[in-house]
Design a protein around this motif. Sequence first.
Motif, mmCIF file in Angstrom:
data_model
loop_
_atom_site.group_PDB
_atom_site.id
_atom_site.type_symbol
_atom_site.label_atom_id
_atom_site.label_comp_id
_atom_site.label_asym_id
_atom_site.label_seq_id
_atom_site.Cartn_x
_atom_site.Cartn_y
_atom_site.Cartn_z
ATOM 1 N N LEU A 77 0.832 -1.205 0.000
ATOM 2 C CA LEU A 77 0.000 0.000 0.000
ATOM 3 C C LEU A 77 0.867 1.255 0.000
ATOM 4 N N ASN A 78 0.231 2.388 -0.277
ATOM 5 C CA ASN A 78 0.934 3.647 -0.061
ATOM 6 C C ASN A 78 0.807 3.999 1.420
ATOM 7 N N LYS A 79 1.530 5.018 1.873
ATOM 8 C CA LYS A 79 1.567 5.358 3.292
ATOM 9 C C LYS A 79 0.191 5.721 3.843
ATOM 10 N N THR A 80 -0.578 6.510 3.105
ATOM 11 C CA THR A 80 -1.899 6.943 3.571
ATOM 12 C C THR A 80 -2.834 5.752 3.745
ATOM 13 N N ASP A 81 -2.885 4.877 2.750
ATOM 14 C CA ASP A 81 -3.744 3.691 2.850
ATOM 15 C C ASP A 81 -3.264 2.745 3.941
ATOM 16 N N TYR A 82 -1.958 2.656 4.126
ATOM 17 C CA TYR A 82 -1.396 1.814 5.186
ATOM 18 C C TYR A 82 -1.860 2.311 6.555
ATOM 19 N N PRO A 90 -4.561 -1.468 -3.679
ATOM 20 C CA PRO A 90 -3.141 -1.657 -3.367
ATOM 21 C C PRO A 90 -2.244 -1.245 -4.535
ATOM 22 N N LEU A 91 -1.018 -0.872 -4.201
ATOM 23 C CA LEU A 91 -0.013 -0.598 -5.231
ATOM 24 C C LEU A 91 0.377 -1.897 -5.934
ATOM 25 N N HIS A 92 0.411 -2.971 -5.155
ATOM 26 C CA HIS A 92 0.765 -4.290 -5.706
ATOM 27 C C HIS A 92 0.154 -5.368 -4.819
ATOM 28 N N ASN A 93 -0.405 -6.374 -5.450
ATOM 29 C CA ASN A 93 -0.916 -7.537 -4.724
ATOM 30 C C ASN A 93 0.108 -8.651 -4.890
ATOM 31 N N TRP A 94 0.829 -8.967 -3.820
ATOM 32 C CA TRP A 94 1.875 -9.982 -3.868
ATOM 33 C C TRP A 94 1.342 -11.385 -3.642
ATOM 34 N N THR A 95 0.047 -11.519 -3.443
ATOM 35 C CA THR A 95 -0.558 -12.804 -3.146
ATOM 36 C C THR A 95 -0.523 -13.708 -4.380
ATOM 37 N N THR A 96 0.098 -14.876 -4.225
ATOM 38 C CA THR A 96 0.165 -15.827 -5.339
ATOM 39 C C THR A 96 -0.858 -16.946 -5.200
ATOM 40 N N GLY A 97 -1.451 -17.064 -4.023
ATOM 41 C CA GLY A 97 -2.439 -18.113 -3.800
ATOM 42 C C GLY A 97 -1.896 -19.318 -3.073
ATOM 43 N N ALA A 98 -0.579 -19.362 -2.883
ATOM 44 C CA ALA A 98 0.020 -20.516 -2.224
ATOM 45 C C ALA A 98 0.229 -20.296 -0.732
ATOM 46 N N GLY A 99 0.121 -19.033 -0.283
ATOM 47 C CA GLY A 99 0.381 -18.751 1.129
ATOM 48 C C GLY A 99 1.863 -18.700 1.434
ATOM 49 N N ARG A 100 2.676 -18.601 0.392
ATOM 50 C CA ARG A 100 4.131 -18.526 0.507
ATOM 51 C C ARG A 100 4.603 -17.498 -0.516
ATOM 52 N N ASP A 101 4.574 -16.237 -0.144
ATOM 53 C CA ASP A 101 4.881 -15.179 -1.100
ATOM 54 C C ASP A 101 6.224 -14.533 -0.797
ATOM 55 N N VAL A 102 7.005 -14.329 -1.842
ATOM 56 C CA VAL A 102 8.322 -13.734 -1.725
ATOM 57 C C VAL A 102 8.286 -12.353 -2.376
ATOM 58 N N VAL A 103 8.742 -11.356 -1.635
ATOM 59 C CA VAL A 103 8.748 -9.980 -2.124
ATOM 60 C C VAL A 103 10.193 -9.493 -2.167
ATOM 61 N N PRO A 104 10.691 -9.147 -3.357
ATOM 62 C CA PRO A 104 12.050 -8.598 -3.435
ATOM 63 C C PRO A 104 12.057 -7.141 -3.010
ATOM 64 N N LEU A 105 13.004 -6.791 -2.181
ATOM 65 C CA LEU A 105 13.168 -5.400 -1.759
ATOM 66 C C LEU A 105 14.255 -4.795 -2.645
ATOM 67 N N ASN A 106 13.860 -4.361 -3.826
ATOM 68 C CA ASN A 106 14.849 -3.937 -4.812
ATOM 69 C C ASN A 106 14.852 -2.433 -5.075
ATOM 70 N N VAL A 107 14.171 -1.668 -4.226
ATOM 71 C CA VAL A 107 14.173 -0.206 -4.330
ATOM 72 C C VAL A 107 14.413 0.351 -2.926
ATOM 73 N N THR A 108 15.277 1.350 -2.846
ATOM 74 C CA THR A 108 15.537 1.993 -1.559
ATOM 75 C C THR A 108 14.381 2.947 -1.268
ATOM 76 N N LYS A 109 13.496 2.511 -0.365
ATOM 77 C CA LYS A 109 12.317 3.290 0.011
ATOM 78 C C LYS A 109 11.674 2.610 1.211
ATOM 79 N N THR A 110 10.550 3.147 1.678
ATOM 80 C CA THR A 110 9.774 2.483 2.715
ATOM 81 C C THR A 110 8.616 1.758 2.043
ATOM 82 N N TYR A 111 8.540 0.458 2.288
ATOM 83 C CA TYR A 111 7.451 -0.377 1.771
ATOM 84 C C TYR A 111 6.388 -0.484 2.864
#
Length: 176
Positions: A77-82, A90-111
């Motif tokens: 989410l963005n900060k306000t929605d969070y 959402p900015l991105h839905n990382w849900t794959t449906g398996a209950g095991r989701d991997v999110v790469p932290l590849n940008v210097t920012k606050t997620y």
Amino acid sequence: MEAVVRRNFGWTTTAVVLACALLVMLPQVYSVRYIVGSRFGWTSNVNYTNWAKDKHFYNGDWLFFVYDRNQMNVLELNKTDYESCNTEHPLHNWTTGAGRDVVPLNVTKTYYFASGKGFCYGGMKVAIHVEKAPPPPKAAPVRSGSTNLLNTFKGQILIPALFATAAVWDAFLLLW
């Protein structure tokens, strides 16, 4: 009669292939994969602010969300929605449906991550500040006349190769 074709790879070919694989894997050696919530995973009744507060997240690290796939999800989410737990856009839905989701932290920012379906209001949200990776430590100076080929091999080749092999094995287990 059946012909059998065998390919013989020489030591040179094998060494080149292994060296290339090692060079590709070395940047991943310094990455860290965090299981969000540690042993509890991504679930309700966990204080994720406390979980994240003593950790340093660097560009190139990974978050691993483990949760009940039938009830929860992983939304960025963005900060306000969070802050208001608004999970409708959402900015991105990382849900794959398996209950095991991997999110790469590849940008210097606050997620900002949260679970929808009302779980955000119960505390299922976490803010992750990703920093630029620190420079690698400088090597200790070598005393003149004290070059030991075995120590050089162990410190500069063998240990990174072991870490790279462990990273590949870990990735293999995740995909399996």
